[in-house]
Design a protein around this motif. Sequence first.
Motif, mmCIF file in Angstrom:
data_model
loop_
_atom_site.group_PDB
_atom_site.id
_atom_site.type_symbol
_atom_site.label_atom_id
_atom_site.label_comp_id
_atom_site.label_asym_id
_atom_site.label_seq_id
_atom_site.Cartn_x
_atom_site.Cartn_y
_atom_site.Cartn_z
ATOM 1 N N ALA A 168 0.808 -1.229 0.000
ATOM 2 C CA ALA A 168 0.000 0.000 0.000
ATOM 3 C C ALA A 168 0.839 1.276 0.000
ATOM 4 C CB ALA A 168 -0.931 0.002 1.215
ATOM 5 N N VAL A 169 2.154 1.150 -0.005
ATOM 6 C CA VAL A 169 3.023 2.330 0.018
ATOM 7 C C VAL A 169 3.256 2.806 -1.416
ATOM 8 C CG1 VAL A 169 5.314 3.200 0.618
ATOM 9 C CG2 VAL A 169 4.127 1.630 2.160
ATOM 10 N N PRO A 170 2.981 4.078 -1.726
ATOM 11 C CA PRO A 170 3.257 4.565 -3.084
ATOM 12 C C PRO A 170 4.757 4.726 -3.323
ATOM 13 C CG PRO A 170 2.460 6.343 -1.684
ATOM 14 C CD PRO A 170 2.347 5.086 -0.866
ATOM 15 N N ARG A 171 5.145 4.566 -4.588
ATOM 16 C CA ARG A 171 6.542 4.702 -5.009
ATOM 17 C C ARG A 171 7.459 3.809 -4.163
ATOM 18 N NH1 ARG A 171 4.624 9.909 -4.787
ATOM 19 N NH2 ARG A 171 5.731 10.287 -2.841
ATOM 20 N N ARG A 172 7.044 2.555 -4.054
ATOM 21 C CA ARG A 172 7.808 1.606 -3.239
ATOM 22 C C ARG A 172 8.906 0.908 -4.018
ATOM 23 N NH1 ARG A 172 2.972 -0.887 -4.628
ATOM 24 N NH2 ARG A 172 3.154 -2.953 -5.599
ATOM 25 N N GLN A 173 8.902 1.028 -5.335
ATOM 26 C CA GLN A 173 9.838 0.266 -6.156
ATOM 27 C C GLN A 173 11.304 0.579 -5.850
ATOM 28 O OE1 GLN A 173 8.851 -2.285 -8.030
ATOM 29 N NE2 GLN A 173 11.042 -2.732 -8.279
ATOM 30 N N PRO A 174 11.706 1.847 -5.628
ATOM 31 C CA PRO A 174 13.123 2.078 -5.280
ATOM 32 C C PRO A 174 13.566 1.345 -4.014
ATOM 33 C CG PRO A 174 12.090 4.125 -5.953
ATOM 34 C CD PRO A 174 10.992 3.114 -5.840
ATOM 35 N N LEU A 175 12.675 1.285 -3.003
ATOM 36 C CA LEU A 175 13.022 0.566 -1.775
ATOM 37 C C LEU A 175 13.132 -0.931 -2.038
ATOM 38 C CD1 LEU A 175 13.529 0.562 1.264
ATOM 39 C CD2 LEU A 175 11.050 0.473 1.615
ATOM 40 N N ILE A 176 12.251 -1.473 -2.872
ATOM 41 C CA ILE A 176 12.324 -2.896 -3.200
ATOM 42 C C ILE A 176 13.595 -3.196 -3.976
ATOM 43 C CG2 ILE A 176 11.190 -4.742 -4.499
ATOM 44 C CD1 ILE A 176 8.528 -3.486 -3.761
ATOM 45 N N ASP A 177 14.010 -2.275 -4.843
ATOM 46 C CA ASP A 177 15.281 -2.470 -5.562
ATOM 47 C C ASP A 177 16.464 -2.516 -4.598
ATOM 48 O OD1 ASP A 177 13.920 -2.508 -7.948
ATOM 49 O OD2 ASP A 177 14.197 -0.358 -8.340
ATOM 50 N N VAL A 178 16.411 -1.687 -3.561
ATOM 51 C CA VAL A 178 17.474 -1.721 -2.545
ATOM 52 C C VAL A 178 17.494 -3.079 -1.844
ATOM 53 C CG1 VAL A 178 18.259 -0.716 -0.367
ATOM 54 C CG2 VAL A 178 17.477 0.771 -2.203
ATOM 55 N N PHE A 179 16.308 -3.599 -1.502
ATOM 56 C CA PHE A 179 16.239 -4.923 -0.876
ATOM 57 C C PHE A 179 16.794 -6.005 -1.806
ATOM 58 C CE2 PHE A 179 12.602 -3.419 2.003
ATOM 59 C CZ PHE A 179 13.464 -3.225 3.065
ATOM 60 N N ASP A 180 16.504 -5.886 -3.103
ATOM 61 C CA ASP A 180 17.040 -6.866 -4.058
ATOM 62 C C ASP A 180 18.559 -6.820 -4.103
ATOM 63 O OD1 ASP A 180 14.526 -7.789 -4.745
ATOM 64 O OD2 ASP A 180 14.299 -6.379 -6.422
ATOM 65 N N ARG A 181 19.134 -5.614 -4.073
ATOM 66 C CA ARG A 181 20.595 -5.501 -4.101
ATOM 67 C C ARG A 181 21.200 -6.085 -2.823
ATOM 68 N NH1 ARG A 181 18.686 -3.905 -8.173
ATOM 69 N NH2 ARG A 181 18.794 -6.164 -8.386
ATOM 70 N N ILE A 182 20.531 -5.856 -1.688
ATOM 71 C CA ILE A 182 21.042 -6.418 -0.429
ATOM 72 C C ILE A 182 20.975 -7.940 -0.464
ATOM 73 C CG2 ILE A 182 20.660 -6.551 2.060
ATOM 74 C CD1 ILE A 182 19.637 -3.706 1.988
ATOM 75 N N ALA A 183 19.897 -8.480 -1.026
ATOM 76 C CA ALA A 183 19.789 -9.942 -1.138
ATOM 77 C C ALA A 183 20.894 -10.504 -2.031
ATOM 78 C CB ALA A 183 18.411 -10.321 -1.683
ATOM 79 N N GLU A 184 21.207 -9.808 -3.123
ATOM 80 C CA GLU A 184 22.308 -10.250 -3.976
ATOM 81 C C GLU A 184 23.644 -10.204 -3.237
ATOM 82 O OE1 GLU A 184 22.233 -7.859 -7.445
ATOM 83 O OE2 GLU A 184 20.322 -8.666 -8.188
ATOM 84 N N ALA A 185 23.838 -9.168 -2.402
ATOM 85 C CA ALA A 185 25.073 -9.088 -1.627
ATOM 86 C C ALA A 185 25.172 -10.230 -0.617
ATOM 87 C CB ALA A 185 25.152 -7.743 -0.901
ATOM 88 N N LEU A 186 24.043 -10.587 0.006
ATOM 89 C CA LEU A 186 24.054 -11.712 0.946
ATOM 90 C C LEU A 186 24.346 -13.029 0.237
ATOM 91 C CD1 LEU A 186 20.985 -10.698 3.141
ATOM 92 C CD2 LEU A 186 23.388 -10.661 3.819
#
Length: 244
Positions: A168-186
């Motif tokens: 329900a959060v607008p413009r959430r895609q940049p935050l999700i991209d950050v989570f994806d990059r962190i998952a790749e780093a892990l």
Amino acid sequence: VVGINRRAAWLAPLRWFLRQNLAVQILEGLVAGILVGRLLPATALAPLSDLGDGFIRLFQMPVLPFLSISLIAGVGRLQLGQASRLLGRSALVLLCFWLVVLLAVLLVPLGFPSWHDASFFKPSLLQAPKPLDLTELFIPVNPFAAFAETQIPAVVLFSLALGIALIAVPRRQPLIDVFDRIAEALLGISAFVARFTPLGVFAILATATASTALVAMEQEKVVAVAARARAGSAWGREAAASAS
């Protein structure tokens, strides 16, 4: 030139080992660990115990953060209808899994005969078992404490709740991209630690084999002492009988 040739001769086995497949390296580390554990005493292999424990901890370190971040990003990028269908199917699968586990717990003991045996007294028998608090297990008051104590159900529920809130959060895609990059780093951390799996397997099996051999030696000593005591008792009875 002679020094360079000697150094190249020493590094040749290492280069040959590193050029092999990781599965072959792990197998060689396994065999080497068993052989070293059988040949060397446990006291000489004490540093390898810390090395094996450190390898296991490094391998486990990124698992729980990766699980949480992947759930948050995976659920957060869904639409509301997709999330509703996914949660409904997940709840159905989880309910079926719980029913299977409950049936297994109830039916498996029926396949074994009932027998009565003696039990030794232990102080823990006087202590009441700690009741299982499902609310504390699944609903974390402090998510950071759940991460620190490795309470996986609480971590999963917190991650799902945060992912659903992100829908329900607008413009959430940049935050999700950050989570994806962190998952790749892990995942990169896990891949880097996996390169040292042959060394970790070698350390774990060397210490385990040495400790098992030590326990076997202690048991053999106990059996030998008991046999000597039995032989001495029989000899004493024979001597007493001959004297009388």
